[in-house]
Design a protein around this motif. Structure first.
Motif, PDB file in Angstrom:
ATOM      1  N   TYR A  48      18.603 -56.718 -26.095  1.00  0.00           N
ATOM      2  CA  TYR A  48      19.218 -57.722 -26.788  1.00  0.00           C
ATOM      3  C   TYR A  48      19.455 -57.456 -28.243  1.00  0.00           C
ATOM      4  O   TYR A  48      18.846 -56.394 -28.711  1.00  0.00           O
ATOM      5  N   GLU A  49      20.598 -57.778 -28.825  1.00  0.00           N
ATOM      6  CA  GLU A  49      21.088 -57.555 -30.080  1.00  0.00           C
ATOM      7  C   GLU A  49      20.931 -58.757 -30.929  1.00  0.00           C
ATOM      8  O   GLU A  49      21.341 -59.828 -30.656  1.00  0.00           O
ATOM      9  N   THR A  50      20.274 -58.492 -32.238  1.00  0.00           N
ATOM     10  CA  THR A  50      19.685 -59.574 -33.045  1.00  0.00           C
ATOM     11  C   THR A  50      21.017 -60.180 -33.848  1.00  0.00           C
ATOM     12  O   THR A  50      20.899 -61.473 -34.457  1.00  0.00           O
ATOM     13  N   GLU A  51      21.724 -59.041 -34.314  1.00  0.00           N
ATOM     14  CA  GLU A  51      22.719 -59.904 -35.336  1.00  0.00           C
ATOM     15  C   GLU A  51      24.102 -59.471 -34.944  1.00  0.00           C
ATOM     16  O   GLU A  51      25.039 -60.604 -35.164  1.00  0.00           O
ATOM     17  N   ARG A  52      24.527 -58.360 -34.455  1.00  0.00           N
ATOM     18  CA  ARG A  52      25.889 -58.110 -33.982  1.00  0.00           C
ATOM     19  C   ARG A  52      25.888 -57.371 -32.838  1.00  0.00           C
ATOM     20  O   ARG A  52      25.073 -56.729 -32.254  1.00  0.00           O
TER      21      ARG A  52
END
Length: 1021
Positions: A48-52
């Motif tokens: 999963y990608e937290t910001e972008r």
């Protein structure tokens, strides 16, 4: 002809075979590339990608070799490098990673990946560089990694890996860098690491490894960086290290190494640039040959037991930039201890010099001003340096931090300090300095911390300090400063801590205090401030602690309803009036509220903190009414929610109230007169009348002998939790709710037991404090044999008494605790005890001397909060009261803790409690009883501690403190904290009563120590 035909057919056959092979190879390449794409997509599915959307390019419309972070080989279009470093990714790593069989470099560092390291990584037999550092990987290091035989770099730093290192790591013969620092790895260093002969960097710092460094490490002749600091390695300095002549960086700091260093140390490791040995137990002299290491730029031997003089030969370290020698036993408290400074003048690259907390004596030499102009940090604190600060010290214009605290310095602050245009921290506290605070300090506009407390500075606070726009920590308490606080101070919006306590400051408190939006702690106690507390105080929304006690403030409490973070609000001993604001009951974070010794009136709220009498005090306010029953205040007039809200013009009601008050007073006097006469007529019946027929009864309920017998299972020995001079204490479950209580059954055959019973009832009747043991009820009855029976019932303290914690090996009762008390816990307990003593001495209605402070009378609840108990020897100070009459003989306390004047017939006093508290404090942190067999003839616990401070403070500290704090704080910090605490204990138990530190002073000192080394709140580390 036949030959030509044969050659033609052979040539044609070769071309055909080549085309077939190439075609097959292309198909195979296409198939394997598809496998790589599938492996990458499987990997993405678990991320999963937290910001972008860093992996947005990972889709079917773009060839996978062009995906972000993916590099493919030119020939076969297979993934050879995967670099996802620092993309702020999370999730777990799919086992499909093992299908990227052409991978040579895998970099997943600086993300938030969790789970375990897939064992399938071991299938990447072509892998040369693996970086999974700065993530949240858990579990063990998989042994399958050792199948990656081509690995050159392996970095798993800053994860949560556990257990030991795989023995198979020794098979990675090509490994050059092994970086495993900052994990939770335990166990011993495998001897197989000696097989990694190509290794140039080995870093295993900040783990939990133990044992000795194996001799096989000596085979790593190419090792340049060796870092094993912050573990539990033990033994002498590893002898094999002396053979690693190629080392440039060596760090074994904060382990359990001991013994002496070899005199020829500097002749063996001649290429060292960084040498870190701090936080161990090394002893003896520091080898002078270290000065032969001309390459040395950083030397740290802090927090050890090194002795002798600091070598003058260190002046030969021309490249030295960092020199940390603090927290040892260098010097002999003599003139000449600082001679090494003359040689350090030659070290022109020196940026940091720390020789604090040693045994350095003599005066600070003038040539200290000739040290390197590159110096940014200079520390001499915690020694016995006398004399004045050289005026020319201002020549060190690049200083950012100067520490001269806790010495014997005298004289004035040199005005030349104003030249330090870049100074950030200035510590001059706890000396004997005099004169005024120079206005030139206001020129240091970069200043962030200014510590001048515990000196004898006088005059006014210079307004020029308002120029220090970045000042966050201003501590100038415990001096002789006078005048008012300049308005300019209120313009320093960066202030977080403002401490001006224990001075002679006067006038109103500045109204502009509301500009201090970042203020967390305001301590202005024990001055002579007057007038109203500024209304603007309510605008300091960050405030957590307010200490304004011991002044002459009047008027009402200002509106501070918006200070939602407030934890300590102390306003005792002023002249404040009006009602108690009801909104204080809504402050969920409030831990301590002291409004005692004022002139408040009206109703006491009954919600929030006002439901817990241990956390608040309103004693000494004669016009209050209502509140919780434990306060024993009169009922408020009907139809009035708050006495403070009544309109003063209603004269009729006032007259009625006054009349009722006068009548009540007369009735009270008549009742007391009757009590005294009855006592004289019938002393045998006096105790029961004392408890049941007079206004002195502090209890809401009384219990019978049968109830207590049932609660303790017939006073079973299995419920016995302790015994004292006048009786035994049993654990019990009382009432229908089975409330846990401690029942103290008096042995009435012992002389003074009955008087002790009455004394304790009277002493606890009118005082309430969060750190006092709560007396639930009592019993004065007849047992089943017809004998007189008396018992006191207290709230049960599940963690027993302090004595069993300090001396666990000697404890004769079963205790649930199996660990020693931490440094922070002992400090919290000391503050709890000092707090309650300060309260009973100065803040309750009738000042009381406890007269028997000792560890067994300090009880601990669930969270190790201390509660002082056993007021059987208490005396109301300077009054001929009932309590004094019933306990007028035999008040001597306990041997070892009782003040010397008690042995000569001296009257019980506050000063006697000061002495007992000092002994208690020293016992808590040395682990030795005052009656220990090591104290013979004129030797005492106080003299033992005092002499230990001149040697090495860690030598006299309770060893269990050091064991409990290893890995949490460095030894330098622990030693500094202990030294300050011991100073408080020594000053409390001075031989002469007039020379002893008061409880208010001791409490302030201990709170200051806690704030400095732990936090502003109770700390349970």
């Amino acid at each position: 002809m036949i030959m030509k035909l044969f050659l033609f057919l052979a040539f044609y056959t070769l071309i055909l075979l080549e085309n077939l092979v190439v075609g097959f190879s292309d198909e195979a390449s296409k198939f394997d590339g598809n496998a790589d794409r599938k492996a990458l997509l499987a990997l993405k599915s678990q991320i999963y990608e937290t910001e972008r959307l860093a992996l947005a390019s990972w889709n079917e419309s773009i060839p996978f070799c062009k995906w972000k972070g993916v590099t493919c080989g030119r020939k076969h279009k297979r993934v050879t490098r995967l670099n996802l470093r620092g993309l702020k990714l999370g999730g777990i790593i799919s086992p499909s990673i093992g299908n990227l069989s052409f991978l040579r470099s895998l970099n997943l560092g600086e993300n938030s990946f969790g789970g375990t390291i897939p064992k399938e990584v071991g299938m990447l037999f072509r892998l040369q560089r693996l970086n999974m550092s700065y993530n949240n990987f858990q579990g063990v290091i998989p042994t399958s990694l050792c199948n990656c035989s081509r690995l050159v770099t392996l970095s798993l730093m800053s994860n949560r890996l556990v257990h030991g290192l795989p023995l198979e790591l020794g098979s990675l013969s090509n490994l050059e860098m092994l970086i495993l620092s900052k994990n939770n790895i335990s166990g011993k260093l495998p001897t197989s690491l000696g097989n990694l002969t190509s290794l140039s960097q080995l870093a295993i710092a900040y783990n939990h490894m133990d044992g000795e460094v194996p001799n096989t490490i000596g085979r790593l002749t190419k090792l340049i960086h060796f870092q094993i600091s912050v573990n539990n390695f033990s033994g002498v300095f590893p002898p094999v290290v002396y053979n690693l002549s190629s080392l440039r960086s060596l760090s074994v700091a904060r382990n359990l190494f001991s013994g002496n260093l070899r005199p020829g140390f500097g002749n063996m490791l001649t290429k060292i640039e960084e040498l870190c040995l701090g936080g161990n137990f090394f002893s003896g002299d520091l080898p002078k040959t270290i000065s032969n290491i001309s390459t040395l730029t950083r030397l740290s031997v802090s927090q050890n037991h090194f002795t002798g003089n600091i070598p003058i030969t260190f002046g030969a370290l021309h490249n030295i930039q960092y020199l940390g020698l603090d927290n040892n036993s260098f010097g002999n408290n003599l003139v000449g201890d600082l001679d090494f400074l003359s040689a350090l003048v030659n070290c022109t690259h020196l940026q940091m010099l720390d020789v604090g907390y040693n045994r350095l004596g003599g005066e600070l030499p003038i040539y200290v001003a000739n040290l390197s102009k590159a110096l940014t940090r200079l520390y001499f604190g915690g020694n016995l340096i006398a004399g004045s600060i050289p005026h020319d010290i201002g020549n060190l214009k690049n200083l950012e931090s100067l520490g001269l605290e806790t010495n014997l310095l005298t004289g004035r602050i040199p005005t030349s300090l104003g030249k330090f245009s870049g100074l950030i921290q200035l510590f001059l506290n706890s000396n004997r300095m005099t004169g005024e605070i120079p206005a030139d300090l206001g020129n240091i506009t970069s200043l962030e911390a200014l510590y001048l407390f515990n000196n004898s500075f006088e005059g006014s606070i210079p307004p020029n300090l308002g120029n220090c726009r970045f000042l966050s920590d201003l501590r100038i308490g415990n001096n002789r400063l006078n005048g008012s606080i300049p308005q300019e101070i209120m313009q320093i919006e960066s202030l977080v801590n403002l401490h001006v306590l224990e001075n002679l400051l006067t006038g109103p408190f500045p109204k502009d205090v509301g500009r201090l939006k970042n203020l967390v702690v305001l301590s202005a106690a024990n001055n002579m401030f007057s007038g109203h507390i500024p209304e603007t105080l309510g605008k300091c929304l960050a405030l957590e602690e307010i200490y304004l006690e011991g002044n002459a403030f009047d008027g009402a409490i200002p509106d501070i309803r918006n200070l939602k973070a407030l934890t300590y609000f102390i306003l005792s001993d002023n002249s404040l009036s009006g009602g108690i604001p009801e909104y204080l009951a809504n402050f969920s974070s409030l831990e301590s509220l002291d409004l005692s010794g004022n002139d408040f009136e009206g109703m006491v709220p009954t919600k929030g903190i006002f439901q817990t009498p241990e956390k608040f005090s309103v004693s000494g306010n004669g016009k209050l009414c209502g509140g919780i029953p434990e306060l024993k205040l009169r009922s408020c007039p009907q139809n009035v929610t708050s006495w403070a809200r009544r309109h003063s013009s209603n004269k009729k009601k006032i007259f009625i109230g006054v009349g009722i008050g006068v009548a009540s007073l007369l009735l009270l006097l008549l009742a007391l007169s009757f009590l005294v006469k009855r006592k004289k007529r019938n002393g045998a019946e006096n105790t029961n009348n004392f408890l049941s027929n007079t206004s002195l009864d502090p209890f809401h309920e009384r219990v019978s002998f049968e109830e207590l017998r049932a609660a303790t299972h017939d006073f079973s020995s299995s419920n016995l939790i302790g015994s004292g001079n006048f009786g035994s204490v049993f654990r019990g479950l009382l009432g229908p709710e089975s409330k846990a209580v401690a029942v103290k059954v008096l042995n009435l055959q012992t002389r003074g037991a009955a008087k002790s019973f009455m004394t304790e009832c009277e002493a606890l009747k009118g005082i309430r404090h969060r750190n006092l043991v709560k007396l639930v009820t009592c019993c004065s009855s007849i047992d089943f044999k017809g004998n007189e029976f008396k018992a006191l019932v207290y709230e049960f303290m599940p963690n027993g008494n302090l004595d069993t914690w300090l001396h666990r090996e000697e404890a004769k009762v079963s205790v649930s605790h199996s660990r020693p008390l931490k440094l922070s816990e002992r400090l919290n307990i000391a503050i709890d005890v000092a707090s309650v003593l300060d309260y009973i001495h100065s803040n309750c209605h009738d000042p009381v001397a406890h007269c028997d402070i000792k560890p067994s009378n300090v009880l601990l609840d669930d969270d190790l909060t201390a509660h002082v108990s056993d007021f059987g020897l208490a005396r109301i100070i300077d009054q001929e009261s009932f309590i004094n009459q019933v306990s007028s003989t035999g008040v001597r306390g306990t041997i070892g803790y009782a003040a010397p004047e008690y042995g000569m017939g001296g009257k019980p006093s506050r000063e006697g409690d000061f002495y007992s508290f000092g002994v208690l404090l020293l016992e808590m942190f040395t682990g030795k009883r005052p009656t220990d067999e090591v104290f013979v003839e004129e030797s005492t616990l106080r003299s033992y501690t005092e002499s230990g401070l001149q040697e090495h403070v860690l030598d006299i500290a309770d060893i269990s403190i050091l064991q409990g704090e290893v890995g949490n704080k460095n030894m330098s910090t622990i030693a500094e904290c202990l030294k300050l605490v011991f100073h408080v204990g020594i000053r409390c138990c001075e031989e002469s009563p007039t020379n002893r530190m008061t409880m208010a002073q001791a409490l302030a000192e201990l709170v200051s120590i806690r704030k400095r080394f732990f936090s502003s709140q109770r700390t349970r580390l």
